[in-house]
Motif scaffolding. Structure first.
Motif, PDB file in Angstrom:
ATOM      1  N   UNK A 110      83.009 112.579  56.788  1.00 28.20           N
ATOM      2  CA  UNK A 110      82.630 113.651  57.709  1.00 28.20           C
ATOM      3  C   UNK A 110      83.490 113.685  58.975  1.00 28.20           C
ATOM      4  N   UNK A 111      83.543 112.552  59.675  1.00 27.69           N
ATOM      5  CA  UNK A 111      84.181 112.510  60.988  1.00 27.69           C
ATOM      6  C   UNK A 111      85.154 111.348  61.066  1.00 27.69           C
ATOM      7  N   UNK A 112      86.350 111.608  61.577  1.00 28.24           N
ATOM      8  CA  UNK A 112      87.365 110.559  61.683  1.00 28.24           C
ATOM      9  C   UNK A 112      87.951 110.528  63.085  1.00 28.24           C
ATOM     10  N   UNK A 113      88.567 109.388  63.417  1.00 27.70           N
ATOM     11  CA  UNK A 113      89.139 109.172  64.736  1.00 27.70           C
ATOM     12  C   UNK A 113      90.548 108.632  64.602  1.00 27.70           C
ATOM     13  N   UNK A 114      91.450 109.142  65.440  1.00 28.28           N
ATOM     14  CA  UNK A 114      92.797 108.597  65.580  1.00 28.28           C
ATOM     15  C   UNK A 114      93.025 108.300  67.055  1.00 28.28           C
ATOM     16  N   UNK A 115      93.416 107.069  67.367  1.00 24.27           N
ATOM     17  CA  UNK A 115      93.626 106.657  68.760  1.00 24.27           C
ATOM     18  C   UNK A 115      94.926 105.867  68.846  1.00 24.27           C
TER      19      UNK A 115
END
Length: 304
Positions: free
Chosen positions: A95-100
């Motif tokens: 559903x939801x992903x993060x890139x940092x």
């Protein structure tokens, strides 16, 4: 970058659809774009899309990768010039992903030491430093099978500073001290919210609400002190130059495919631009003058 004989400010540089005013670090020696974070890049020096109305030489459009929706991963790299940390993974699986990503240069300490030794050879005191950093953040969220949301944020900053102190003794135990401080800094900041929607097999929409800002400041501070007997005279002058550009933009692009060989693109945008070409503030022993400026508005539509 110079394209077709144009100047650097005649190029339109986009990150996730948002304009970047200053794409360089360290006075042009390094790019703000971190290659491992880019999903794709497209460079055009002719046949621009009608929606890209702010360029007359070229368009460079880059898109950041999205984080994985399946598993977490991380990477840390150290080079001669900078250290980078990269982290991506699912906030909510499927559903939801993060890139940092965070990158910072680490040559400033070495530059300080080298410059201090060079100034000592010239019978001076002080040091010089230059450093920069980048911060990238991108969140992807799947609303439905036909809707996706993307939140992108970028911030990068450079700072150059120099301190020079000259001191000398005169006759009768008199002496003077001259001190010059120079600081030059510039910063990019981008925030964007993008919505992708699929109406069907032949109609696709992209909505974008964005904010971009570039600020530049240079400051020169002179201090002169003259000591004689048991008294002293002090004179100070400070000159600050400030420049700032920012835009708030909203736009909607639609792509229609009537068949496998044809494509129609149309849409519109509204934009608020605040352009501050330069404010000079001069201060002599605490007396100064300040100026201001006003924003401008722009809107339009296109069809291709």
């Amino acid at each position: 970058m110079h394209a077709r004989g144009g100047y650097t400010d005649q190029n339109l540089i986009l990150l996730d659809g948002v304009r970047i005013f200053q794409p360089n670090h360290a006075f042009g020696l390094f790019s703000i774009f971190n290659t491992p974070l880019l999903k794709n890049a497209r460079f055009s020096k002719y046949d621009f899309d009608p929606k890209n109305v702010e360029s007359i030489s070229s368009v460079l459009a880059m898109t950041l990768k999205e984080g994985s929706t399946q598993k977490w991963s991380g990477d840390m790299s150290v080079s001669t010039l900078a250290t980078q940390v990269l982290l991506d993974g699912p906030i909510k699986k499927d559903k939801t992903s993060l890139l940092f990503s965070l990158r910072r240069s680490h040559l400033d300490e070495a530059i300080r030491r080298i410059s201090a030794k060079q100034k000592q050879k010239d019978d001076l005191e002080g040091e010089t430093s230059i450093a920069f950093y980048d911060l990238y953040l991108k969140i992807q969220h799947v609303l439905t099978d036909k809707d996706k949301l993307f939140l992108s944020y970028y911030r990068g900053r450079d700072k150059y500073s120099d301190l020079t102190i000259d001191e000398d003794s005169l006759e009768m135990e008199d002496r003077w001290i001259y001190e010059l401080k120079s600081i030059i800094s510039w910063e990019n900041e981008v925030l964007a919210l993008k919505w992708n929607h699929l109406f069907g097999d032949r109609l696709f929409a992209t909505g974008l609400l964005s904010y971009t800002n570039f600020s530049y400041t240079s400051k020169f501070d002179d201090q002169y002190t003259y000591f004689y007997e048991r008294e002293f005279d002090h004179f100070s002058s400070e000159t600050t130059f400030t420049s700032n550009n920012n835009q708030i933009n909203s736009k909607l692009d639609l792509e229609y495919y009537p068949n496998d060989k044809a494509k129609y693109t149309f849409g519109g945008h509204a934009q608020r631009t605040r352009f501050l070409p330069g404010i000079i503030q001069e201060r002599f022993n605490d007396f100064g003058v300040i100026e201001t400026t006003e924003p401008s508005l722009q809107n339009g539509a296109f069809r291709q």
